[in-house]
Design an enzyme around this catalytic site. Structure first.
Site, mmCIF file in Angstrom:
data_model
loop_
_atom_site.group_PDB
_atom_site.id
_atom_site.type_symbol
_atom_site.label_atom_id
_atom_site.label_comp_id
_atom_site.label_asym_id
_atom_site.label_seq_id
_atom_site.Cartn_x
_atom_site.Cartn_y
_atom_site.Cartn_z
ATOM 1 N N HIS A 286 0.827 -1.208 0.000
ATOM 2 C CA HIS A 286 0.000 0.000 0.000
ATOM 3 C C HIS A 286 0.862 1.258 0.000
ATOM 4 C CE1 HIS A 286 -2.255 3.072 2.544
ATOM 5 N NE2 HIS A 286 -2.745 3.166 1.334
ATOM 6 N N HIS A 306 -1.379 1.580 8.136
ATOM 7 C CA HIS A 306 -2.777 1.785 7.771
ATOM 8 C C HIS A 306 -3.605 0.523 7.979
ATOM 9 C CE1 HIS A 306 -0.288 4.594 5.342
ATOM 10 N NE2 HIS A 306 -1.099 5.449 5.905
#
Lengths: 361, 262
Positions: A286, A306
């Protein structure tokens, strides 16, 4: 009376005639020289003194407060435990804070208590400026343009285009340049430190964080994990920061599940495991954080940035969070000396977050 | 024939003696080198393990079943987990558990340290497994804090945070803070990997490496927080949020006060 009546009248008259400002109410808060006034003056002076005193203490602490036991030990070493040194930063903040707060409060009280109450009125002007004044301003600007004489001197006009265009290009270079991948290393995103070709055709060893100790399969217990780096010069440095992998020994039934999932849904990872050992890139797909929070019972890898979660027993498929791509698997085998080596550079799948030319995999 | 018969008897006697000597020698060597042969024999537990068995039958048997073989859907088998795992779980109060959940939490222990070790001895003698290699609560040797810090940052800090303050995992699980842990508990946790923690066996982190990590963690624990309040030692984000919220509230009231006075 220390305020001169004569000067007050002059200011009042001038403001009224020149600026259309009228002082309609003017009143001292305390009679000059009264006890209340003296009290406020003493209070403000006290605050000023406090501010000055705290500033001096700040400077003194800055210079003389012990913040290291230098020269008792060689060098500037931090000493664990309770000591005077722990007070260094707080005392600096406290003294400077008191100094600033006392000064600010004193100014505030001075303004609110010692200055007279006054009410002034000023009429709002209506409409635009005087037409004659507007015409004069316009003509002045036009005259300045004529003075420069650009229309009469075409060479200057053309020459001015060069810095205008050049500087514009320079300003655009940074934002546009950031959109391009590194033009000098066209494949920098596609290769890591595990590439056998960069290692003279030899498979790269998996090594520990010291960059030397080669990893044997028996180094990792069942349900254990170890961070492995490529055993090449500089393999543990930032030059190869994209290379670390998390080497995991799965339980037997979990390894069986992973092998079944490789055959069933993701054949590119076929042959990538060494027994029950599996190695996944540590770089989250990501945003590139190290996704190395390994849950050995639920077989998940978590990324702390995250909260992406990857399922180890299904080719590190993302099952939660913003990541959309699998963590690439590093294909490993045991060489004839019993050390783990990587047979390929993540099967050609680039590690880390997406980029424009990233191949679909 | 008559003259040969005594010598034949003698030869046989000598052979029998040799045989006996060889048997005694072999048996003696076996008895010397074989590790606690009688301890593994079923039904013969050491005194401490017998105490542990009694405790087990009071506190553990409901979930972990007869002879620690586990109960489906309630508690896993304890065969082979070793005394280190048992001592860790019992000494930190996680076992006996009060309820099933995402994670069994640390709480004041129900059994004291001696009882935990007796339980551990019982499970150890049932099925073997990893053991903590020292007897006291403290590490037998002072570890190298600097080396322990390196090992901590690469192996532990991703979950327990660089300050050993702990952090969140998936679906309600979390890595606990390490501030209450004793040396022995830290060692046992690394060795056995309780709940979702990975196992750090002796091949990966040698006993000396583990002592280094313990020294580093205990050094973090004894270090106080410069500035007063550690805010859970979660780092600059928490500190920033705290100072922002506190500062904004103070500034808001200051603005109200100034406006209200004029």
């Amino acid at each position: 009376m220390s305020i001169s009546n004569e000067r007050f009248e002059f200011v009042r008259q001038g403001a009224k005639e020149r600026d259309d400002v009228e002082i309609v109410h003017y009143e001292l808060q305390y009679p000059l020289g009264s006890r209340q006034e003296k009290r406020v003056v003493r209070f403000v002076s006290g605050l000023f003194l406090l501010s000055g005193l705290a500033s001096v203490v700040f400077v003194a602490c800055y210079i003389w407060w012990p913040f290291t036991n230098f020269p008792a030990v060689t060098g500037w070493e931090y000493e664990p435990g309770n000591s005077w040194m722990k007070g260094y930063t707080p005392i600096l903040g406290l003294t400077l804070g008191i100094a600033l707060a006392a000064f600010g409060f004193a100014v505030l009280v001075w303004g609110k208590k010692l200055l007279p109450h006054e009410i002034v009125l000023q009429d709002r002007h209506d409409g635009a400026s005087d037409p004659a004044e507007r015409k004069l301003t316009g003509s002045t600007l036009q005259f300045m343009g004529e003075e420069m004489g650009l229309s009469r001197r075409p060479l200057l006009k053309v020459a001015l285009l060069a810095p205008a265009g050049g500087l514009g290009l320079a300003a655009a270079a940074l934002p546009i340049g950031m959109l391009m991948k590194d033009p000098h290393h066209p494949d920098v995103f596609l290769h890591t430190g595990w590439d056998p070709q960069a290692n003279g055709g030899k498979f790269v060893h998996l090594v520990r964080e010291d960059g030397e100790t080669k990893i044997r399969p028996e180094d990792i217990s069942i349900g254990g994990q170890i961070t492995a780096f490529p055993g090449i010069p500089g393999g543990t440095t930032n030059k190869h920061a994209d290379s670390p992998v998390l080497l995991i020994r799965l339980r037997q039934n979990d390894a069986e599940a992973l092998r079944a999932n490789i055959e069933k849904g993701y054949p590119i990872n076929r042959g990538g495991m060494a027994g029950d050992l599996v190695a996944y890139s540590k770089i989250c797909t990501h945003a590139g954080c190290p996704a190395s929070l390994y849950e050995q019972q639920s077989n998940r890898l978590l990324c702390p940035c995250h909260q992406s979660q990857f399922l180890i027993t299904d080719n590190a498929r993302p099952i939660f969070g913003p990541a959309t791509r699998r963590l690439p698997m590093l294909p490993i085998v045991v060489d004839e000396e019993g050390f783990l080596v990587a047979t390929s550079d993540f099967n050609g799948i680039p590690v880390g977050p997406a980029f424009w030319e990233k191949p679909e995999a | 024939m008559v003259s040969r018969s005594p010598s034949r008897i003698r030869r046989r006697a000598i052979a029998a003696l040799r045989m006996l000597a060889a048997l005694v020698l072999a048996g003696g060597i076996y008895a010397l080198v074989s590790p606690g042969a009688q301890a593994n024999a079923p039904g013969s537990l050491s005194a401490a393990a017998e105490e542990g068995k009694a405790l087990y039958n009071n506190y553990c048997i409901t979930c972990h079943g007869n002879n620690a073989q586990g109960v489906e859907g309630r508690g896993p088998s304890l065969i082979g987990v070793g005394s280190a795992a048992v001592e860790f779980q019992v000494e930190t109060g996680r076992m006996p558990a009060t309820a099933q959940g995402a994670q069994i939490d640390r709480k004041p222990p129900q059994l004291n340290s001696d009882q935990a070790r007796q339980l551990g001895q019982y499970i150890q003698e049932l099925g073997g497994g990893p053991q903590v290699p020292f007897s006291g609560e403290r590490s037998p040797t002072q570890g190298n804090i600097a080396h322990g810090g390196e090992l901590f940052r690469i192996n532990c800090s991703s979950c327990h945070a660089f300050s050993a303050g702990g952090g969140a995992l998936s679906s309600g699980k979390f890595a606990p803070p390490l501030n209450e842990s004793t040396d022995r508990q830290l060692y046992a946790a690394m060795l056995t990997g309780p709940q979702n923690m990975p196992v750090f066996g002796d091949n990966q982190l040698s006993p000396q490496d583990k002592f280094d990590v313990i020294a580093y963690v205990q050094n973090l624990n004894t270090d106080n927080d410069p500035g007063g309040w550690g805010l859970g030692r979660f780092g600059p984000t928490t500190e920033g949020v705290a100072i922002f919220l506190f500062g904004m509230v103070v500034l808001g009231f200051a603005a109200l006060w100034i406006a209200g006075k004029s």
